[in-house]
Design a protein around this motif. Structure first.
Motif, PDB file in Angstrom:
ATOM      1  N   PHE A  86       0.806  -1.125  -0.048  1.00  6.64           N
ATOM      2  CA  PHE A  86       0.001   0.240  -0.026  1.00  6.64           C
ATOM      3  C   PHE A  86       0.848   1.242   0.017  1.00  6.64           C
ATOM      4  O   PHE A  86       2.062   1.411   0.527  1.00  6.64           O
ATOM      5  N   GLY A  87       0.259   2.532  -0.815  1.00  6.48           N
ATOM      6  CA  GLY A  87       0.922   3.729  -0.482  1.00  6.48           C
ATOM      7  C   GLY A  87       1.630   3.847  -1.787  1.00  6.48           C
ATOM      8  O   GLY A  87       2.376   5.079  -1.837  1.00  6.48           O
ATOM      9  N   PHE A  88       1.804   3.082  -2.823  1.00  5.93           N
ATOM     10  CA  PHE A  88       2.566   3.483  -3.767  1.00  5.93           C
ATOM     11  C   PHE A  88       1.957   3.278  -5.286  1.00  5.93           C
ATOM     12  O   PHE A  88       2.597   3.525  -6.404  1.00  5.93           O
ATOM     13  N   PHE A 133       6.131 -17.172   5.143  1.00  5.44           N
ATOM     14  CA  PHE A 133       7.173 -17.553   4.002  1.00  5.44           C
ATOM     15  C   PHE A 133       8.172 -16.204   4.254  1.00  5.44           C
ATOM     16  O   PHE A 133       7.716 -14.993   3.857  1.00  5.44           O
ATOM     17  N   ASP A 134       9.493 -16.403   4.646  1.00  2.64           N
ATOM     18  CA  ASP A 134      10.501 -15.275   4.744  1.00  2.64           C
ATOM     19  C   ASP A 134      11.136 -14.848   3.790  1.00  2.64           C
ATOM     20  O   ASP A 134      12.347 -15.250   3.378  1.00  2.64           O
ATOM     21  N   LEU A 135      10.620 -13.892   2.810  1.00  7.81           N
ATOM     22  CA  LEU A 135      11.288 -13.512   1.687  1.00  7.81           C
ATOM     23  C   LEU A 135      11.559 -12.057   1.984  1.00  7.81           C
ATOM     24  O   LEU A 135      10.632 -11.340   2.695  1.00  7.81           O
ATOM     25  N   PRO A 136      12.246 -11.183   1.164  1.00  3.18           N
ATOM     26  CA  PRO A 136      12.573  -9.952   1.476  1.00  3.18           C
ATOM     27  C   PRO A 136      11.133  -9.007   1.421  1.00  3.18           C
ATOM     28  O   PRO A 136      10.653  -9.074   0.442  1.00  3.18           O
ATOM     29  N   LEU A 137      11.148  -7.879   2.102  1.00  4.20           N
ATOM     30  CA  LEU A 137      10.263  -6.842   1.984  1.00  4.20           C
ATOM     31  C   LEU A 137      10.746  -5.894   0.856  1.00  4.20           C
ATOM     32  O   LEU A 137      11.738  -5.671   0.846  1.00  4.20           O
ATOM     33  N   VAL A 138       9.696  -5.576   0.083  1.00  5.72           N
ATOM     34  CA  VAL A 138       9.792  -4.685  -0.909  1.00  5.72           C
ATOM     35  C   VAL A 138       8.637  -3.704  -0.997  1.00  5.72           C
ATOM     36  O   VAL A 138       7.508  -4.232  -1.131  1.00  5.72           O
ATOM     37  N   MET A 139       9.030  -2.475  -0.774  1.00  2.00           N
ATOM     38  CA  MET A 139       8.051  -1.530  -0.478  1.00  2.00           C
ATOM     39  C   MET A 139       6.999  -2.145   0.811  1.00  2.00           C
ATOM     40  O   MET A 139       5.851  -1.890   0.614  1.00  2.00           O
ATOM     41  N   GLY A 182       2.646   4.161  -9.852  1.00  5.37           N
ATOM     42  CA  GLY A 182       2.523   3.071 -10.601  1.00  5.37           C
ATOM     43  C   GLY A 182       2.319   1.656 -10.227  1.00  5.37           C
ATOM     44  O   GLY A 182       2.468   0.862 -11.011  1.00  5.37           O
ATOM     45  N   VAL A 183       2.715   1.591  -8.858  1.00  4.71           N
ATOM     46  CA  VAL A 183       2.997   0.236  -8.483  1.00  4.71           C
ATOM     47  C   VAL A 183       1.550  -0.328  -7.787  1.00  4.71           C
ATOM     48  O   VAL A 183       1.250   0.455  -6.738  1.00  4.71           O
ATOM     49  N   PRO A 184       1.020  -1.273  -8.321  1.00  2.00           N
ATOM     50  CA  PRO A 184      -0.448  -1.761  -7.732  1.00  2.00           C
ATOM     51  C   PRO A 184      -0.165  -2.427  -6.405  1.00  2.00           C
ATOM     52  O   PRO A 184       0.910  -2.588  -5.921  1.00  2.00           O
ATOM     53  N   VAL A 185      -1.303  -2.693  -5.670  1.00  2.00           N
ATOM     54  CA  VAL A 185      -1.329  -3.127  -4.427  1.00  2.00           C
ATOM     55  C   VAL A 185      -0.902  -4.544  -4.395  1.00  2.00           C
ATOM     56  O   VAL A 185      -0.283  -5.219  -3.616  1.00  2.00           O
TER      57      VAL A 185
END
Length: 314
Positions: free
Chosen positions: A21-23, A121-127, A27-30
């Motif tokens: 959220f917030g992007f 599932f422990d993957l990197p947070l992106v935005m 142009g970055v969808p939810v």
């Protein structure tokens, strides 16, 4: 820690959480789970926060090798589940051990299953999100659907002290004839007879149904005489129903940001999970509601989620 090795990924399996959220202004969808209630329930069953990352499995085909002991839960579509060849109930937690194989068979009803693991599932947070947006290669596992040979890590979490189960009365009903409650607008004034057609006809889910939106097939929903054929592009939210030039409705979902077609109605948020579980060929009908009814539906859904939290000890 490494939790699973992907033996077969199925036609489309992605890592999703509740969204990014917030992007949208960039142009970055939810993105995020299409069936939010099923995602939340899977996490609560596995002992996670509701926002933990899960696997969204489309229709069938996922096969995982278990690398570490863990608690899992599968919700959403009625997808037969096997653990090393043994049938396992869905909508309840279950434990797996190293060497087990987790297999999801073709869904009998619905389209998308949600597989949660204790610790998420422990993957990197992106935005701020782990959700996969494959269109821009963001989030999830390298920004793409799962592939054979992938290794999926999970976060640290204690094993559950008891098995958790969600009773049938708290599970959503799945039906191949879907009724979606919708508020007219925001451009309902572009339609007259078309509005009547929209709220009285049955439409069929077409093959063009994905995470961006569901294109329907049925009687043409026409604009009234003199109405513009398009609008200045404006922000889109999940649930908006666009009417393009051919008059065939498109229900927008989580991977849209802006659009230039008039939106005849908006599906209420509590019914978006029904869209996520509809398959090509299923029938859809729209039921007109007013803002008061939409707010009550939201309160009812919040009350159902509160009961689930209380039952599962969160």
């Amino acid at each position: 820690m490494d939790a699973f090795r992907v033996l077969e990924p199925g036609p489309l399996t992605t890592v999703q959480d509740l969204g990014r959220f917030g992007f949208q202004r960039f142009g970055v969808p939810v993105s995020g789970a299409l069936d939010g209630p099923a995602c939340r329930a899977a996490n609560l069953l596995a002992g996670n926060p509701e926002s933990a990352a899960v696997l969204e499995v489309t229709f069938s085909g996922l096969k995982l090798e278990v690398l570490t002991e863990a608690d899992l839960a599968l919700t959403g579509a009625q997808m037969p589940l096997l653990i090393s060849g043994r049938p396992q109930e869905t909508w309840e937690s279950f434990r797996v051990k190293p060497g087990d194989e987790v297999v999801l068979k073709p869904a009998r009803q619905g389209l998308r299953g949600y597989l949660a693991v204790g610790g998420g599932f422990d993957l990197p947070l992106v935005m701020g999100s782990r959700s996969t947006y494959a269109g821009a290669k963001l989030g999830g596992l390298q920004g793409r659907p799962l592939a054979r040979g992938d290794v999926l890590p999970r976060g640290e979490a204690p094993l559950l002290a008891r098995r958790r189960r969600l009773p049938p009365e708290l599970r959503p009903a799945l039906d191949r004839a879907v009724i979606l409650r919708a508020l007219p607008g925001p451009q309902d004034d572009f339609f007259d007879e078309g509005l009547e057609v929209f709220f009285s006809a049955r439409f069929k889910v077409s093959a063009k149904a994905d995470r961006m939106g569901y294109r329907l097939e049925g009687p043409a929903v026409s604009l009234k005489e003199g109405a513009p054929r398009s609008i200045i592009s404006e922000p889109c939210l999940a649930g908006g129903v666009q009417i393009p030039a051919d008059g065939q409705p498109i229900i927008l979902l989580v991977e849209q940001t802006v659009g230039g077609y008039a939106k005849i109605a908006t599906v209420i948020t509590p019914d978006l999970g029904l869209v996520a579980q509809a398959r090509p060929g299923d029938l859809v009908r729209f039921e007109k509601v007013d803002p008061a009814a939409a707010r009550q539906a939201a309160r009812d859904e919040a009350a159902r989620l509160a009961r689930i939290r209380e039952l599962l000890g969160k």
